[in-house]
Write a protein that holds these residues in place. Structure first.
Motif, PDB file in Angstrom:
ATOM      1  N   UNK A  55       0.811  -1.229   0.000  1.00  0.00           N
ATOM      2  CA  UNK A  55       0.000   0.000   0.000  1.00  0.00           C
ATOM      3  C   UNK A  55       0.835   1.266   0.000  1.00  0.00           C
ATOM      4  N   UNK A  56       1.982   1.202  -0.560  1.00  0.00           N
ATOM      5  CA  UNK A  56       2.811   2.406  -0.605  1.00  0.00           C
ATOM      6  C   UNK A  56       3.510   2.471  -1.954  1.00  0.00           C
ATOM      7  N   UNK A  94       2.830  -8.528  -0.908  1.00  0.00           N
ATOM      8  CA  UNK A  94       1.666  -8.332  -0.042  1.00  0.00           C
ATOM      9  C   UNK A  94       2.024  -7.617   1.263  1.00  0.00           C
ATOM     10  N   UNK A  95       3.279  -7.295   1.460  1.00  0.00           N
ATOM     11  CA  UNK A  95       3.752  -6.742   2.733  1.00  0.00           C
ATOM     12  C   UNK A  95       3.739  -5.220   2.764  1.00  0.00           C
ATOM     13  N   UNK A  96       3.543  -4.708   3.978  1.00  0.00           N
ATOM     14  CA  UNK A  96       3.671  -3.282   4.280  1.00  0.00           C
ATOM     15  C   UNK A  96       5.136  -3.008   4.624  1.00  0.00           C
ATOM     16  N   UNK A 100       8.349  -4.767   7.985  1.00  0.00           N
ATOM     17  CA  UNK A 100       9.555  -5.374   7.423  1.00  0.00           C
ATOM     18  C   UNK A 100      10.837  -4.713   7.921  1.00  0.00           C
ATOM     19  N   UNK A 101      10.694  -3.552   8.537  1.00  0.00           N
ATOM     20  CA  UNK A 101      11.872  -2.853   9.030  1.00  0.00           C
ATOM     21  C   UNK A 101      12.275  -3.316  10.424  1.00  0.00           C
ATOM     22  N   UNK A 102      11.503  -4.225  11.007  1.00  0.00           N
ATOM     23  CA  UNK A 102      11.835  -4.763  12.330  1.00  0.00           C
ATOM     24  C   UNK A 102      12.375  -6.181  12.183  1.00  0.00           C
ATOM     25  N   UNK A 108       9.082 -13.164  10.639  1.00  0.00           N
ATOM     26  CA  UNK A 108       7.766 -13.614  10.188  1.00  0.00           C
ATOM     27  C   UNK A 108       7.744 -13.812   8.669  1.00  0.00           C
ATOM     28  N   UNK A 109       8.396 -12.907   7.953  1.00  0.00           N
ATOM     29  CA  UNK A 109       8.475 -13.030   6.502  1.00  0.00           C
ATOM     30  C   UNK A 109       9.207 -14.305   6.107  1.00  0.00           C
TER      31      UNK A 109
END
Length: 140
Positions: A55-56, A94-96, A100-102, A108-109
């Protein structure tokens, strides 16, 4: 004549030793795509991925290496590579960006991608991809 014979034997012995040394080096370096990333397990490196995040207007560029349960899975991955890449691309896109920056988001990914690849290969977790390593991970 005896000096010549001894010289030829010495040369042949040196050639023999050099060929043994080179053969050993060649077999040690033959790992290429199936090299070890963790204690002797087979691995395979995938071509890099670049995807738009969900979404970015940001994108993710990532390089992955898959740790495999055995070398035969590497051959199966080659056969199923379009399907494997498809499942990975769907998972990544599908990721925000924020999660992902943590570290937790990356872990989790890895879990999601590992499950997706094993599903694509139609194998159980312990028979397929056992872990995934990031070699490059850039969000822009």
């Amino acid at each position: 004549m005896k000096k010549n014979n001894a010289f030829h034997q010495a040369v042949l012995f040196c050639v023999f030793c050099a060929s043994l040394l080179l053969t050993g080096m060649a077999s040690a370096n033959s790992g290429g795509k199936e090299a070890s990333a963790s204690g002797g397990s087979a691995t395979t490196k995938l071509e890099p991925f670049t995807v738009n995040l969900s979404t970015s207007e940001r994108y993710l560029q990532v390089s992955l290496t898959l740790q495999l349960a055995n070398a035969e899975i590497g051959e199966k991955i080659k056969v199923y590579m379009p399907v494997v890449r498809h499942f990975i691309l769907l998972g990544l896109s599908s990721k925000e960006p924020a999660p992902l920056q943590t570290g937790e988001g990356k872990r989790e990914l890895i879990e999601e991608l590992r499950n997706a690849v094993n599903k694509a290969l139609d194998v159980k977790e312990h028979d397929g991809v056992t872990d995934i390593f990031f070699e490059n991970f850039v969000i822009q």
